[in-house]
Design a protein around this motif. Structure first.
Motif, mmCIF file in Angstrom:
data_model
loop_
_atom_site.group_PDB
_atom_site.id
_atom_site.type_symbol
_atom_site.label_atom_id
_atom_site.label_comp_id
_atom_site.label_asym_id
_atom_site.label_seq_id
_atom_site.Cartn_x
_atom_site.Cartn_y
_atom_site.Cartn_z
ATOM 1 N N VAL A 129 23.524 6.371 -17.266
ATOM 2 C CA VAL A 129 23.029 6.588 -15.907
ATOM 3 C C VAL A 129 21.617 6.027 -15.855
ATOM 4 C CG1 VAL A 129 22.438 8.289 -14.142
ATOM 5 C CG2 VAL A 129 24.462 8.646 -15.587
ATOM 6 N N ILE A 130 21.409 5.093 -14.939
ATOM 7 C CA ILE A 130 20.115 4.433 -14.764
ATOM 8 C C ILE A 130 19.511 4.918 -13.458
ATOM 9 C CG2 ILE A 130 18.921 2.229 -14.522
ATOM 10 C CD1 ILE A 130 21.421 0.936 -15.870
ATOM 11 N N VAL A 131 18.260 5.340 -13.501
ATOM 12 C CA VAL A 131 17.551 5.814 -12.313
ATOM 13 C C VAL A 131 16.501 4.779 -11.922
ATOM 14 C CG1 VAL A 131 16.084 7.648 -11.372
ATOM 15 C CG2 VAL A 131 17.914 8.216 -12.996
ATOM 16 N N SER A 132 16.403 4.524 -10.633
ATOM 17 C CA SER A 132 15.397 3.593 -10.147
ATOM 18 C C SER A 132 14.972 3.987 -8.739
ATOM 19 C CB SER A 132 15.950 2.159 -10.139
ATOM 20 O OG SER A 132 14.929 1.225 -9.835
ATOM 21 N N ASN A 133 13.747 3.668 -8.395
ATOM 22 C CA ASN A 133 13.273 3.908 -7.037
ATOM 23 C C ASN A 133 13.783 2.812 -6.114
ATOM 24 O OD1 ASN A 133 11.882 6.090 -7.968
ATOM 25 N ND2 ASN A 133 9.877 5.381 -7.332
ATOM 26 N N GLU A 134 14.072 3.195 -4.893
ATOM 27 C CA GLU A 134 14.379 2.230 -3.839
ATOM 28 C C GLU A 134 13.110 2.100 -3.025
ATOM 29 O OE1 GLU A 134 15.164 -0.460 -1.782
ATOM 30 O OE2 GLU A 134 17.029 0.041 -2.835
ATOM 31 N N VAL A 135 12.470 0.940 -3.138
ATOM 32 C CA VAL A 135 11.201 0.742 -2.438
ATOM 33 C C VAL A 135 11.341 -0.215 -1.267
ATOM 34 C CG1 VAL A 135 9.791 1.297 -4.451
ATOM 35 C CG2 VAL A 135 10.459 -1.077 -4.043
ATOM 36 N N GLY A 136 12.553 -0.667 -1.002
ATOM 37 C CA GLY A 136 12.757 -1.639 0.053
ATOM 38 C C GLY A 136 12.908 -1.058 1.442
ATOM 39 N N LEU A 137 12.741 0.246 1.587
ATOM 40 C CA LEU A 137 12.905 0.863 2.905
ATOM 41 C C LEU A 137 11.582 1.045 3.644
ATOM 42 C CD1 LEU A 137 15.492 3.598 1.898
ATOM 43 C CD2 LEU A 137 15.930 1.423 3.038
ATOM 44 N N GLY A 138 10.491 0.777 2.953
ATOM 45 C CA GLY A 138 9.186 0.995 3.568
ATOM 46 C C GLY A 138 8.582 -0.288 4.098
ATOM 47 N N VAL A 140 6.084 -3.583 4.181
ATOM 48 C CA VAL A 140 5.637 -4.585 3.221
ATOM 49 C C VAL A 140 4.204 -4.236 2.845
ATOM 50 C CG1 VAL A 140 5.134 -7.035 2.870
ATOM 51 C CG2 VAL A 140 7.164 -6.343 4.167
ATOM 52 N N SER A 141 3.924 -4.213 1.546
ATOM 53 C CA SER A 141 2.602 -3.827 1.062
ATOM 54 C C SER A 141 1.522 -4.761 1.585
ATOM 55 C CB SER A 141 2.598 -3.850 -0.471
ATOM 56 O OG SER A 141 1.320 -3.500 -0.953
ATOM 57 N N ASP A 142 0.320 -4.213 1.683
ATOM 58 C CA ASP A 142 -0.806 -5.014 2.151
ATOM 59 C C ASP A 142 -1.517 -5.746 1.014
ATOM 60 O OD1 ASP A 142 -2.011 -2.900 0.867
ATOM 61 O OD2 ASP A 142 -3.444 -2.477 2.464
ATOM 62 N N ASN A 143 -0.981 -5.632 -0.232
ATOM 63 C CA ASN A 143 -1.624 -6.337 -1.337
ATOM 64 C C ASN A 143 -0.585 -7.051 -2.191
ATOM 65 O OD1 ASN A 143 -0.981 -4.636 -3.845
ATOM 66 N ND2 ASN A 143 -1.703 -3.107 -2.382
ATOM 67 N N ALA A 144 -1.031 -8.072 -2.896
ATOM 68 C CA ALA A 144 -0.128 -8.935 -3.665
ATOM 69 C C ALA A 144 0.605 -8.161 -4.759
ATOM 70 C CB ALA A 144 -0.911 -10.099 -4.273
ATOM 71 N N MET A 145 -0.073 -7.264 -5.442
ATOM 72 C CA MET A 145 0.570 -6.497 -6.516
ATOM 73 C C MET A 145 1.700 -5.634 -5.956
ATOM 74 S SD MET A 145 0.673 -5.531 -9.763
ATOM 75 C CE MET A 145 -0.866 -5.612 -10.621
ATOM 76 N N GLY A 146 1.464 -4.963 -4.852
ATOM 77 C CA GLY A 146 2.495 -4.133 -4.228
ATOM 78 C C GLY A 146 3.687 -4.945 -3.779
ATOM 79 N N ARG A 147 3.438 -6.121 -3.211
ATOM 80 C CA ARG A 147 4.539 -6.987 -2.776
ATOM 81 C C ARG A 147 5.311 -7.514 -3.976
ATOM 82 N NH1 ARG A 147 0.398 -8.476 0.692
ATOM 83 N NH2 ARG A 147 -0.072 -10.344 -0.528
ATOM 84 N N ARG A 148 4.610 -7.887 -5.020
ATOM 85 C CA ARG A 148 5.250 -8.387 -6.245
ATOM 86 C C ARG A 148 6.134 -7.301 -6.853
ATOM 87 N NH1 ARG A 148 0.822 -9.774 -9.823
ATOM 88 N NH2 ARG A 148 0.315 -11.108 -8.080
ATOM 89 N N PHE A 149 5.605 -6.081 -6.914
ATOM 90 C CA PHE A 149 6.376 -4.960 -7.460
ATOM 91 C C PHE A 149 7.651 -4.736 -6.655
ATOM 92 C CE2 PHE A 149 7.407 -0.415 -7.371
ATOM 93 C CZ PHE A 149 7.691 -0.209 -8.720
ATOM 94 N N ALA A 150 7.537 -4.652 -5.334
ATOM 95 C CA ALA A 150 8.708 -4.409 -4.481
ATOM 96 C C ALA A 150 9.723 -5.544 -4.614
ATOM 97 C CB ALA A 150 8.268 -4.241 -3.024
ATOM 98 N N ASP A 151 9.258 -6.778 -4.659
ATOM 99 C CA ASP A 151 10.168 -7.915 -4.796
ATOM 100 C C ASP A 151 10.914 -7.868 -6.126
ATOM 101 O OD1 ASP A 151 9.338 -8.883 -2.340
ATOM 102 O OD2 ASP A 151 8.072 -10.474 -3.181
ATOM 103 N N GLU A 152 10.182 -7.665 -7.213
ATOM 104 C CA GLU A 152 10.817 -7.671 -8.538
ATOM 105 C C GLU A 152 11.737 -6.468 -8.735
ATOM 106 O OE1 GLU A 152 10.885 -10.252 -10.563
ATOM 107 O OE2 GLU A 152 9.628 -11.264 -9.084
ATOM 108 N N LEU A 153 11.328 -5.300 -8.234
ATOM 109 C CA LEU A 153 12.192 -4.129 -8.359
ATOM 110 C C LEU A 153 13.438 -4.296 -7.492
ATOM 111 C CD1 LEU A 153 12.664 -1.426 -9.706
ATOM 112 C CD2 LEU A 153 11.437 -0.348 -7.808
#
Length: 181
Positions: A129-138, A140-153
């Motif tokens: 069983v693999i657990v992961s956050n779903e971050v695609g419902l919020g 788009v982040s206002d910073n590059a790191m946040g956008r990179r994280f959401a894209d890669e996840l």
């Protein structure tokens, strides 16, 4: 053998639901591969909360980001025929983005580690069983790191969902089955 992916937001109940999948199962004690590492006091409290909830129901493997490959850890426990709960892909991926390496190298590392992880799933011969956050419902982040994280996840979650036999989305503690083979 069953690979399940459990997605949800923060405090959605996804961890509790994932842990319940191992209740009342005969056989070897399941192993809980925990990918979170304390980075501050609040994260230490979150980790302690999760540890207290799972108590003695699992043998815990605290993943060491700088010393281990996640694919190798999974395969080692699979070789022991151990059922596995892997939590959480978002914290695992987040550590790759905090490596002080140039952006291009971070992406190469993430792609290689994700590729190795996905390939290791083909060798899993037991319950995972693999657990992961779903971050695609919020938003788009206002910073590059946040956008990179959401894209890669998002990319990783999609690839995991393709490999999984069952995919469940948890919201307000309630499961919604998205895929079931």
């Amino acid at each position: 053998m069953m690979i399940s992916l459990v997605l949800g937001g923060i405090r959605s109940g996804k961890s509790r639901w994932a842990e319940q999948q191992f209740q009342n199962k005969a056989g070897l004690k399941p192993v809980y591969i925990a990918t979170a590492m304390p980075s501050d006091e609040e994260m230490e409290q979150r980790i302690a909360h999760h540890q207290a909830l799972r108590n003695r129901s699992f043998d815990t493997h605290e993943f060491e980001f700088s010393k281990e490959q996640l694919s190798e850890v999974l395969l080692a426990y699979t070789a022991q025929n151990r059922p596995i709960l892997l939590e959480c892909m978002s914290t695992w991926l987040g550590w790759w983005l905090c490596t002080n390496k140039p952006f291009e190298q971070q992406l190469l590392d993430i792609q290689q580690q994700s590729s190795d992880l996905l390939a290791s799933l083909d060798a899993i011969d037991g319950d995972l069983v693999i657990v992961s956050n779903e971050v695609g419902l919020g938003l788009v982040s206002d910073n590059a790191m946040g956008r990179r994280f959401a894209d890669e996840l998002g990319r990783l979650n999609q690839a995991l969902a393709t490999k999984a036999d069952k995919v469940v989305f948890i919201s307000a503690g309630l499961p919604l089955v998205l895929k079931e083979s």
